[in-house]
Scaffold this motif. Structure first.
Motif, PDB file in Angstrom:
ATOM      1  N   PRO A  29      -7.727   3.559   8.391  1.00  0.00           N
ATOM      2  CA  PRO A  29      -8.816   3.647   9.362  1.00  0.00           C
ATOM      3  C   PRO A  29      -8.656   2.623  10.477  1.00  0.00           C
ATOM      4  CG  PRO A  29      -9.639   2.889   7.200  1.00  0.00           C
ATOM      5  CD  PRO A  29      -8.189   3.156   7.052  1.00  0.00           C
ATOM      6  N   TYR A  30      -9.102   3.005  11.654  1.00  0.00           N
ATOM      7  CA  TYR A  30      -9.041   2.136  12.830  1.00  0.00           C
ATOM      8  C   TYR A  30     -10.463   1.904  13.340  1.00  0.00           C
ATOM      9  CZ  TYR A  30      -7.921   0.984  17.779  1.00  0.00           C
ATOM     10  OH  TYR A  30      -7.842   0.421  19.026  1.00  0.00           O
ATOM     11  N   SER A  40     -13.238   4.672   4.520  1.00  0.00           N
ATOM     12  CA  SER A  40     -11.978   4.415   3.824  1.00  0.00           C
ATOM     13  C   SER A  40     -11.125   5.670   3.659  1.00  0.00           C
ATOM     14  CB  SER A  40     -12.272   3.822   2.445  1.00  0.00           C
ATOM     15  OG  SER A  40     -13.011   2.634   2.581  1.00  0.00           O
ATOM     16  N   ALA A  41     -11.742   6.836   3.841  1.00  0.00           N
ATOM     17  CA  ALA A  41     -11.005   8.092   3.712  1.00  0.00           C
ATOM     18  C   ALA A  41     -10.320   8.488   5.009  1.00  0.00           C
ATOM     19  CB  ALA A  41     -11.961   9.203   3.264  1.00  0.00           C
ATOM     20  N   ALA A  42     -10.474   7.682   6.058  1.00  0.00           N
ATOM     21  CA  ALA A  42      -9.960   8.078   7.377  1.00  0.00           C
ATOM     22  C   ALA A  42      -8.451   8.301   7.367  1.00  0.00           C
ATOM     23  CB  ALA A  42     -10.347   7.036   8.424  1.00  0.00           C
ATOM     24  N   GLY A  43      -7.712   7.438   6.661  1.00  0.00           N
ATOM     25  CA  GLY A  43      -6.254   7.583   6.636  1.00  0.00           C
ATOM     26  C   GLY A  43      -5.855   8.960   6.118  1.00  0.00           C
ATOM     27  N   VAL A  44      -6.476   9.373   5.031  1.00  0.00           N
ATOM     28  CA  VAL A  44      -6.197  10.703   4.463  1.00  0.00           C
ATOM     29  C   VAL A  44      -6.624  11.792   5.452  1.00  0.00           C
ATOM     30  CG1 VAL A  44      -6.827  12.311   2.618  1.00  0.00           C
ATOM     31  CG2 VAL A  44      -6.367   9.895   2.079  1.00  0.00           C
ATOM     32  N   ILE A  53      -6.904   2.733   1.373  1.00  0.00           N
ATOM     33  CA  ILE A  53      -8.286   3.063   1.008  1.00  0.00           C
ATOM     34  C   ILE A  53      -9.038   1.728   1.059  1.00  0.00           C
ATOM     35  CG2 ILE A  53      -9.763   4.182  -0.707  1.00  0.00           C
ATOM     36  CD1 ILE A  53      -7.542   5.992   0.519  1.00  0.00           C
ATOM     37  N   THR A  54      -9.729   1.508   2.174  1.00  0.00           N
ATOM     38  CA  THR A  54     -10.119   0.154   2.576  1.00  0.00           C
ATOM     39  C   THR A  54     -11.285  -0.477   1.811  1.00  0.00           C
ATOM     40  OG1 THR A  54     -11.291   1.289   4.340  1.00  0.00           O
ATOM     41  CG2 THR A  54      -9.208   0.257   4.924  1.00  0.00           C
TER      42      THR A  54
END
Ligand code: PLP
Length: 328
Positions: free
Chosen positions: A185-186, A274-278, A296-297
């Motif tokens: 995530p950014y 935290s799911a943004a990367g996925v 998963i941040t």
């Protein structure tokens, strides 16, 4: 020394810590890196999850806060301040308590998830609700530090990024080589910079970094990345260029679907941001079988209210096996 070494002990020679620096630690780092078989099959990728919710206060912020508070003590600072959407505050409150320093938290009024607010309060921080956005709270915190009373422990504090870069070292240790892609995530961009710094310092090559932001920055349901003006934007752009990476933008709908999949298909309950990367992987158009690490941040218990969006509430039932079997 405890049997479980903190990241400061493990990576001390790669952190700006001298032999005399007093170390403020709660046992952060060394978080699980788990394969994600169902997500991998669905996305036709080799997906791994770096589970940062396993840190002491439930987010990756602890990696930076251990170094920031250790340096604050070494430099004789008397108090810390942060502006926060929640996780920086929870982490600052914990590490300040551990260091014996007061923590002042400025949070945007009404915009902090319940679990994070509970943490900052329980850990003894002075919590002030700023009538304004995160960006306004951060500007006020920066102005306050100019008076010399408080040290800023937002990610503008360089020691924060130094600590956070250790997650890249751990991934390299576990996989033996950088993954082809790192997705995360950014929000403000500090963590994106920290990972690129970590991989660059390790000298084993760079993953392509996919930094995933909300297409609704100012009003996303993912409160940890509800930041309209990312303070690290220019450095993130440069860092992404060096890795051949990109910024992906996701809607809340796509974000919440990735969040549901992590929880219900992989057993990883994280907070929505935290799911943004996925959620951003589809946009990167990666070749079949590409090895990807998604960061998963933060932990799902940070934001219990968000669960209302994920599932219907429990059904009430009498303590009777027939009644239970009828609705199970
Ligand atoms: C802080 C935070 C982010 C955003 O990280 P940046 O360094 O601001 O980009 C994402 N997810 C969680 C859970 C966070 O606490």
């Amino acid at each position: 020394m405890s049997s479980r070494a903190s990241l400061v002990e493990r990576f001390r020679d790669r952190l700006p810590l001298g032999p005399e620096t007093p170390i403020v630690t709660l046992g952060e780092g060394d978080t699980p890196l788990l394969p994600a078989p169902r997500l991998s099959a669905r996305l036709d990728l080799d997906v791994w999850l770096k589970c940062e919710g396993a840190n002491p206060t439930g987010s990756f912020k602890d990696r930076g806060m251990t170094v920031a508070l250790s340096k604050a003590l070494e430099e004789g600072r008397r108090a810390v301040v942060c502006a926060s959407t929640g996780n920086t505050a929870a982490s600052a409150a914990a590490y300040a308590a551990r260091a014996g320093l007061p923590a002042l938290v400025l949070q945007p009024a009404g915009a902090v998830a319940l679990g994070k607010l509970a943490q900052a309060r329980a850990l003894g921080a002075r919590v002030l609700e700023v009538r304004g956005s995160f960006d306004q709270a951060l500007a006020a915190a920066r102005q306050l530090t100019e008076r010399g009373t408080h040290v800023l422990v937002n990610s503008l504090n360089p020691y924060r990024l130094e600590g956070q870069k250790t997650a890249a070292f751990e991934i390299l240790e576990e996989l033996g080589a950088p993954p082809a892609v790192l997705a995360l995530p950014y929000g403000g961009g500090g963590n994106t910079r920290a990972y690129v710094m970590g991989f660059e310092e390790a000298g084993a090559g760079l993953p392509r970094v996919v930094a995933v932001e909300s297409s609704l920055r100012a009003e996303t349901a993912a409160s940890a990345i509800r930041i309209s003006a990312p303070v690290h934007a220019p450095e993130v752009a440069q860092a992404l260029e060096r890795t051949g990476g990109l910024i992906a933008k996701v809607s809340d709908e796509v974000l919440l679907e990735a969040w549901r999949a992590l929880a219900q298909d992989e057993g990883i309950f994280c907070e929505p941001a935290s799911a943004a990367g996925v959620a951003g992987l589809a946009q990167a158009q990666l070749p079949s079988g590409t090895r990807v690490v998604c960061v998963i941040t933060g932990h799902g218990l940070k934001d219990p209210e968000a669960v209302e969006r994920l599932t219907p509430p429990p059904v009430a039932v009498d303590p009777d096996p027939d009644a239970i079997a009828a609705v199970a």
